[in-house]
Scaffold this motif. Structure first.
Motif, mmCIF file in Angstrom:
data_model
loop_
_atom_site.group_PDB
_atom_site.id
_atom_site.type_symbol
_atom_site.label_atom_id
_atom_site.label_comp_id
_atom_site.label_asym_id
_atom_site.label_seq_id
_atom_site.Cartn_x
_atom_site.Cartn_y
_atom_site.Cartn_z
ATOM 1 N N HIS A 1 0.929 -1.203 -0.202
ATOM 2 C CA HIS A 1 0.047 0.082 0.058
ATOM 3 C C HIS A 1 0.964 1.188 0.036
ATOM 4 C CE1 HIS A 1 0.659 -0.446 4.551
ATOM 5 N NE2 HIS A 1 0.684 0.885 4.452
ATOM 6 N N GLY A 2 0.353 2.150 -0.403
ATOM 7 C CA GLY A 2 1.018 3.788 -0.409
ATOM 8 C C GLY A 2 -0.040 4.871 -0.524
ATOM 9 N N TYR A 3 0.463 6.129 -0.101
ATOM 10 C CA TYR A 3 -0.411 7.229 -0.195
ATOM 11 C C TYR A 3 0.422 8.535 -0.143
ATOM 12 C CZ TYR A 3 0.948 7.703 4.583
ATOM 13 O OH TYR A 3 1.448 8.112 5.644
ATOM 14 N N PHE A 4 -0.187 9.531 -0.689
ATOM 15 C CA PHE A 4 0.491 10.896 -0.449
ATOM 16 C C PHE A 4 -0.660 11.759 -0.071
ATOM 17 C CE2 PHE A 4 -0.799 12.010 -4.675
ATOM 18 C CZ PHE A 4 -0.810 13.283 -4.692
ATOM 19 N N VAL A 5 -0.226 12.777 0.739
ATOM 20 C CA VAL A 5 -1.024 13.900 1.096
ATOM 21 C C VAL A 5 -0.375 15.317 0.953
ATOM 22 C CG1 VAL A 5 -2.683 12.504 2.490
ATOM 23 C CG2 VAL A 5 -0.531 13.481 3.712
ATOM 24 N N ARG A 6 -0.962 16.268 0.801
ATOM 25 C CA ARG A 6 -0.173 17.489 0.547
ATOM 26 C C ARG A 6 -0.897 18.581 1.063
ATOM 27 N NH1 ARG A 6 1.660 19.138 -5.350
ATOM 28 N NH2 ARG A 6 3.085 17.221 -5.183
ATOM 29 N N GLY A 7 -0.477 19.685 2.069
ATOM 30 C CA GLY A 7 -1.351 20.835 2.189
ATOM 31 C C GLY A 7 -0.477 22.046 1.812
ATOM 32 N N THR A 8 -1.095 23.171 1.500
ATOM 33 C CA THR A 8 -0.464 24.274 0.787
ATOM 34 C C THR A 8 -1.334 25.410 1.386
ATOM 35 O OG1 THR A 8 -0.051 23.141 -1.047
ATOM 36 C CG2 THR A 8 0.157 25.526 -1.303
ATOM 37 N N LEU A 9 -0.539 26.448 1.943
ATOM 38 C CA LEU A 9 -1.103 27.874 2.442
ATOM 39 C C LEU A 9 -0.502 28.989 1.666
ATOM 40 C CD1 LEU A 9 -2.664 29.356 4.361
ATOM 41 C CD2 LEU A 9 -0.860 29.546 5.927
ATOM 42 N N GLY A 10 -1.158 29.824 1.064
ATOM 43 C CA GLY A 10 -0.360 30.786 0.187
ATOM 44 C C GLY A 10 -1.225 32.070 0.245
ATOM 45 N N TYR A 11 -0.659 33.129 -0.222
ATOM 46 C CA TYR A 11 -1.172 34.511 -0.200
ATOM 47 C C TYR A 11 -0.607 35.179 -1.538
ATOM 48 C CZ TYR A 11 -2.563 39.266 1.272
ATOM 49 O OH TYR A 11 -3.109 40.164 1.439
ATOM 50 N N ARG A 12 -1.935 35.586 -2.275
ATOM 51 C CA ARG A 12 -1.542 36.467 -3.479
ATOM 52 C C ARG A 12 -1.487 37.999 -3.202
ATOM 53 N NH1 ARG A 12 -5.464 36.727 -6.297
ATOM 54 N NH2 ARG A 12 -6.964 35.931 -4.813
ATOM 55 N N GLY B 1 -1.069 41.274 -5.993
ATOM 56 C CA GLY B 1 -0.940 41.634 -7.244
ATOM 57 C C GLY B 1 -0.711 40.274 -8.150
ATOM 58 N N PRO B 2 0.405 40.219 -8.978
ATOM 59 C CA PRO B 2 0.445 38.994 -9.949
ATOM 60 C C PRO B 2 1.293 38.143 -9.179
ATOM 61 C CG PRO B 2 1.844 40.731 -10.500
ATOM 62 C CD PRO B 2 1.078 41.435 -9.620
ATOM 63 N N TRP B 3 1.851 38.511 -8.078
ATOM 64 C CA TRP B 3 2.705 37.523 -7.386
ATOM 65 C C TRP B 3 2.123 36.631 -6.177
ATOM 66 C CZ3 TRP B 3 7.206 37.098 -9.367
ATOM 67 C CH2 TRP B 3 7.794 38.393 -10.309
ATOM 68 N N TYR B 4 2.701 35.735 -5.847
ATOM 69 C CA TYR B 4 1.977 34.819 -4.901
ATOM 70 C C TYR B 4 3.399 34.312 -3.943
ATOM 71 C CZ TYR B 4 2.646 30.675 -7.419
ATOM 72 O OH TYR B 4 3.199 29.830 -8.216
ATOM 73 N N VAL B 5 3.094 33.928 -2.640
ATOM 74 C CA VAL B 5 4.093 33.197 -1.864
ATOM 75 C C VAL B 5 3.121 32.060 -1.206
ATOM 76 C CG1 VAL B 5 5.490 35.136 -1.246
ATOM 77 C CG2 VAL B 5 3.540 34.548 0.158
ATOM 78 N N LYS B 6 4.133 30.873 -0.981
ATOM 79 C CA LYS B 6 3.346 29.726 -0.544
ATOM 80 C C LYS B 6 4.315 28.855 0.405
ATOM 81 C CE LYS B 6 4.210 26.650 -4.298
ATOM 82 N NZ LYS B 6 3.556 25.655 -5.423
ATOM 83 N N GLY B 7 3.653 28.311 1.177
ATOM 84 C CA GLY B 7 4.335 27.209 1.866
ATOM 85 C C GLY B 7 3.525 25.842 1.849
ATOM 86 N N MET B 8 4.346 24.694 1.811
ATOM 87 C CA MET B 8 3.781 23.380 1.608
ATOM 88 C C MET B 8 4.342 22.254 2.464
ATOM 89 S SD MET B 8 4.191 20.285 -0.227
ATOM 90 C CE MET B 8 5.189 20.337 -1.423
ATOM 91 N N TYR B 9 3.604 21.171 2.820
ATOM 92 C CA TYR B 9 3.873 20.268 3.558
ATOM 93 C C TYR B 9 3.593 18.808 2.614
ATOM 94 C CZ TYR B 9 4.505 16.408 6.764
ATOM 95 O OH TYR B 9 4.456 15.154 7.075
ATOM 96 N N GLU B 10 4.202 17.829 2.602
ATOM 97 C CA GLU B 10 3.816 16.727 1.775
ATOM 98 C C GLU B 10 4.358 15.504 2.716
ATOM 99 O OE1 GLU B 10 3.928 16.266 -2.439
ATOM 100 O OE2 GLU B 10 5.254 14.778 -2.000
ATOM 101 N N ASN B 11 3.546 14.469 2.697
ATOM 102 C CA ASN B 11 4.059 13.311 3.005
ATOM 103 C C ASN B 11 3.636 12.153 2.219
ATOM 104 O OD1 ASN B 11 2.604 10.725 4.994
ATOM 105 N ND2 ASN B 11 4.855 11.432 5.676
#
Length: 234
Positions: free
Chosen positions: A180-191, A193-203
């Motif tokens: 068996h196997g899996y993956f999960v990912r969560g992202t938090l970001g802010y826009r 103008g035309p730019w954005y920043v984000k942080g992400m965690y994945e297992n």
């Protein structure tokens, strides 16, 4: 490190050149962070990882008829030490349904994972490359003033990989069989103008049946990835 930078530059040029003129909207981002990989009973190893990702809307849905949009994209992840960590390449596409401030859909994506060579008691074991078909559910929520803040969750079980034997492999073994196997990912970001920043965690986790194709369970793999990035929407 120099090889990673070369791959990233080439990939950036390819992705930018590949964006078709009829696309309605797209994003392009560059990321850097920390990955931690553990193969069976071997010690966990951490290192820097670099990545790029891009997504384009190839078909914009009709909001009045509540039709879905269709997106396509890809991502590349390159660790600073590919001798201890996996390199990943993926392309994907899928529908996105709009429901107020929610965006709900799924991807059909193809991912290649180049696993690192194992070193056990100074004996080297070249792992086969994994090629995966994944169908993750994607949920995104926009909130805050002008809906600039976004939260996204993505995940799926893993299916049986297609295996590719590297040319450097001297010992030919049966293909590992997935338990068996899996993956999960969560992202938090802010826009802004035309730019954005984000942080992400994945297992991500893979467990394979212990047999000749998985000697000493050296294919059993758990990875944790956390990184931040900046990007542009066009």
């Amino acid at each position: 490190m120099k090889g990673c930078k070369t791959h990233l530059v080439r990939a950036c040029v390819i992705l930018l050149a590949a964006v078709p003129a009829y696309c309605q909207r797209g994003t392009f981002g560059i990321d850097v962070g920390q990955t931690s990989d553990k193969f069976n009973s071997l010690s966990s190893v951490g290192d820097l990882i670099y990545g790029i990702d891009g997504q384009i809307t190839v078909l914009k849905g009709n909001t009045k008829e509540k039709g879905p949009s269709v997106v396509a994209g890809g991502e590349i992840r390159l660790p600073s030490d590919s001798g201890s960590h996996a390199r990943e390449y993926a392309v994907f596409g899928g529908p996105r349904f709009h429901a107020r401030d929610f965006l709900i859909g799924f991807n059909v994506q193809f991912r290649q994972i180049n696993l690192p060579t194992a070193n056990v008691d100074n004996q080297f074991f070249a792992r086969y490359r994994m090629r995966l078909l994944e169908t993750p559910l994607v949920i995104r929520y926009n909130l805050g003033p002008e809906k600039r803040l976004f939260v996204e969750a993505e995940g799926a079980p893993e299916f049986t990989p297609h295996w590719h034997r590297p040319s450097s492999t001297l010992l030919v073994l049966p293909n590992p069989r997935l338990d068996h196997g899996y993956f999960v990912r969560g992202t938090l970001g802010y826009r802004f103008g035309p730019w954005y920043v984000k942080g992400m965690y994945e297992n991500r986790y893979f467990k394979f049946i212990s047999d000749q194709g998985n000697p000493s369970n050296l294919y059993n793999w758990k990875t944790n990835l956390i990184y931040g990035g900046v990007g542009v929407a066009f």
